[in-house]
Design an enzyme around this catalytic site. Structure first.
Site, PDB file in Angstrom:
ATOM      1  N   TYR A 144       0.868  -1.194   0.000  1.00 12.96           N
ATOM      2  CA  TYR A 144       0.000   0.000   0.000  1.00 12.96           C
ATOM      3  C   TYR A 144       0.895   1.231   0.000  1.00 12.96           C
ATOM      4  CZ  TYR A 144      -3.311   3.566   1.731  1.00 12.96           C
ATOM      5  OH  TYR A 144      -4.075   4.709   1.880  1.00 12.96           O
ATOM      6  N   ASP A 239       9.474   2.745  -0.820  1.00 14.27           N
ATOM      7  CA  ASP A 239       8.476   3.451  -0.008  1.00 14.27           C
ATOM      8  C   ASP A 239       8.723   3.070   1.457  1.00 14.27           C
ATOM      9  OD1 ASP A 239       4.808   3.612   0.123  1.00 14.27           O
ATOM     10  OD2 ASP A 239       6.390   4.428   1.388  1.00 14.27           O
ATOM     11  N   LYS A 267       5.137   9.451   8.650  1.00 12.17           N
ATOM     12  CA  LYS A 267       5.076   8.920  10.014  1.00 12.17           C
ATOM     13  C   LYS A 267       6.185   9.446  10.939  1.00 12.17           C
ATOM     14  CE  LYS A 267       2.740   4.874   8.098  1.00 12.17           C
ATOM     15  NZ  LYS A 267       1.359   4.785   8.619  1.00 12.17           N
TER      16      LYS A 267
HETATM   17  P1  KE4 Z   1      -0.483   8.468   4.594  1.00 11.16           P
HETATM   18  O1  KE4 Z   1      -1.064   9.208   3.384  1.00 11.16           O
HETATM   19  O2  KE4 Z   1      -1.527   7.626   5.308  1.00 11.16           O
HETATM   20  O3  KE4 Z   1       0.299   9.382   5.521  1.00 11.16           O
HETATM   21  O4  KE4 Z   1       0.625   7.439   4.022  1.00 11.16           O
HETATM   22  C1  KE4 Z   1       0.253   6.496   3.054  1.00 11.16           C
HETATM   23  C2  KE4 Z   1       1.230   5.333   3.125  1.00 11.16           C
HETATM   24  C3  KE4 Z   1       2.204   5.223   2.148  1.00 11.16           C
HETATM   25  N1  KE4 Z   1       3.108   4.222   2.166  1.00 11.16           N
HETATM   26  C4  KE4 Z   1       3.085   3.293   3.152  1.00 11.16           C
HETATM   27  C5  KE4 Z   1       4.087   2.195   3.133  1.00 11.16           C
HETATM   28  C6  KE4 Z   1       2.102   3.361   4.182  1.00 11.16           C
HETATM   29  O5  KE4 Z   1       2.086   2.407   5.151  1.00 11.16           O
HETATM   30  C7  KE4 Z   1       1.160   4.399   4.166  1.00 11.16           C
HETATM   31  C8  KE4 Z   1       0.060   4.508   5.197  1.00 11.16           C
HETATM   32  N2  KE4 Z   1      -0.009   3.464   6.169  1.00 11.16           N
HETATM   33  C9  KE4 Z   1      -1.299   3.194   6.727  1.00 11.16           C
HETATM   34  C10 KE4 Z   1      -1.163   2.003   7.683  1.00 11.16           C
HETATM   35  N3  KE4 Z   1      -1.227   0.796   6.962  1.00 11.16           N
HETATM   36  C11 KE4 Z   1      -1.881   4.389   7.413  1.00 11.16           C
HETATM   37  C12 KE4 Z   1      -3.095   4.105   8.264  1.00 11.16           C
HETATM   38  C13 KE4 Z   1      -4.334   4.610   7.601  1.00 11.16           C
HETATM   39  O6  KE4 Z   1      -4.499   4.419   6.361  1.00 11.16           O
HETATM   40  O7  KE4 Z   1      -5.155   5.162   8.346  1.00 11.16           O
END
Ligand code: KE4
Length: 432
Positions: A144, A239, A267
């Site tokens: 993701y 990523d 994060k």
């Molecule tokens: P954000 O747009 O949520 O800050 O980041 C997206 C993203 C991009 N790349 C990786 C590897 C990620 O894990 C994420 C976001 N992680 C999720 C948890 N699996 C955020 C939690 C959520 O979607 O609320």
């Protein structure tokens, strides 16, 4: 445990926010029940609005490596707030944090800050396309990378490697350049290169996948990706939004010796405030506006408050990089505790740790890719999650997520979580 206040709060939220939440995973759909509404965090604990206390292994999905309400980060934010919240103009803290990050990574000279991981990845994909003048890119099933249109794809039909939209609202036109391969399977990547006929701009991968559960890429596989990118003139994007500063101070870079062309962060880099970032060599980053022609922008990019939180986090991490040994020891202790109870009650379970990240599946196979991960017993996971929550242990509410240890997760908390897991797994074994 009582959840009355969270129950009524969820009903109220549901009236004005889709699903009652601002991000889908928080709604507990995968595990059932309704989510506790969190009132506050303190170190390794969170407290809900009914006064229940939980040992927190989610830590806002990764950012809080120093736990909740860390004094150093709090003080940095309070000091920054006194000078104003946002200027939309350059500030010294952006340069300071940029320097702190780029000096950690060989071959990485410049970084651009944005406000989320999604934004970081979306921008990195555009940068790779603009730099290589090619349109297609490869991602992996189970990884993701945020919710930008061309990344919301699912495996297409059979032989096709081209993805189809995984969400309504994403036109097929926006995913037709996204090719899908299987994690840890180099042959599937080579097939994408053949099908794309030389039009691959990049490969994007979570080098330590945390969105299909915790599934690290084999080093040989990552080396193979590097070689394929070099052979075909494509850019390799790691990523590390989740694994960055979580697996080690250099993310996957502290574990495998493979150099990506672009790295994305989120994060931890914001210390809990909204920060994303992408970085690469000067040659690549100079293609970005206003130096170069590839456009990318953001009102709150490099926000001074967020920068102050990120700087305080990075400073603490760089001041004592040995904390990763301690974080990994605790993560291993937790997973080993879960596994030994599962074994005692003859419940299939496999587990994985990388630095402060951990994951486990109710499965008896080694999980190397998303297809393997899908075989895990998600119903049993839901049962386990609910039992653990009622016993004051706050785990990620999906078996396709990772868990986290912070510097404030004490050995006593780990022992308590293991003891609660033993009770929960015994009940599951006895169908209670
Ligand atoms: P954000 O747009 O949520 O800050 O980041 C997206 C993203 C991009 N790349 C990786 C590897 C990620 O894990 C994420 C976001 N992680 C999720 C948890 N699996 C955020 C939690 C959520 O979607 O609320």
């Amino acid at each position: 445990m009582k959840f009355n206040n969270s129950l009524s709060a969820f009903e109220e939220a549901y009236k004005v926010i889709p699903g009652g939440v601002d991000s889908p995973v928080r709604a507990f759909k995968s595990v059932g029940g309704t989510p506790p509404f969190i009132a506050k965090g303190e170190g390794g604990y969170v407290f809900d609005i009914d006064g229940n206390r939980y040992i927190d292994f989610v830590q806002s999905w990764g950012p809080l490596i120093f736990g909740h309400a860390d004094k150093d980060i709090e003080n940095a934010v309070i000091e920054a707030v006194k000078n104003g919240l946002s200027f939309g103009a350059p500030t010294l803290n952006e340069t300071a944090l940029a320097k702190e990050v780029v000096e950690l990574f060989e071959g990485i000279d410049k970084i651009r800050f944005v406000s989320s991981g999604t934004e970081a990845v979306m921008s990195a994909i555009r940068l790779a396309r603009g730099y290589t003048k090619k349109d297609d890119f490869i991602k992996f099933t189970g990884c993701y990378h945020g919710h930008s249109d061309s990344l919301l794809v699912q495996a297409g039909s059979g032989m096709a490697t081209f993805g189809s939209p995984s969400s309504p609202g994403v036109p097929a036109d926006l995913t037709k350049h996204t090719l899908l391969a299987q994690y840890n399977n180099l042959e599937s990547v080579k097939k994408c290169f053949e099908q794309s006929n030389g039009n691959i701009a990049s490969i994007i991968i979570e080098p330590i996948a945390g969105n299909m559960g915790l599934v690290p890429a084999d080093e040989a596989f990552l080396i193979g990706l590097r070689e394929l990118c070099d052979e075909h003139g494509a850019l390799l994007i790691f990523d590390e939004v989740m694994s960055g500063f979580r697996a080690s101070l250099k993310g996957s870079g502290g574990i495998v010796d493979v150099k990506p062309d672009i790295i994305t962060f989120g994060k931890v880099i914001g210390g809990g405030m909204p920060v994303g970032a992408f970085c690469a060599s000067k040659k690549i980053m100079s293609q970005l506006s206003p130096e170069g022609p590839i456009y990318q922008a953001g009102t709150l990019s490099g926000n001074p408050i967020a920068m102050s939180a990120g700087l305080a986090s990075l400073a603490k991490l760089k001041a004592n990089p040995t904390i990763y040994d301690e974080l990994e020891r605790k993560a291993k202790k937790l997973i080993d505790g879960f596994l030994s109870s599962a074994k005692e009650f003859d419940i299939p379970m496999v587990g994985e740790v990388r630095g402060s990240m951990f994951g486990f599946f109710f499965s008896n196979i080694e999980v190397k890719n998303f297809e393997d991960a899908l075989q895990n017993d998600t119903k049993r996971f839901a049962l386990f999650h609910t039992k653990m929550l009622s016993r004051g242990v706050y785990l990620a509410c999906s078996s396709f997520e990772a868990g986290f240890i912070s510097t404030t997760t004490t050995d006593e908390m780990i022992d308590e979580a293991i003891a609660m897991a033993k009770l929960s797994l015994e009940e599951i074994a006895l169908n209670r």
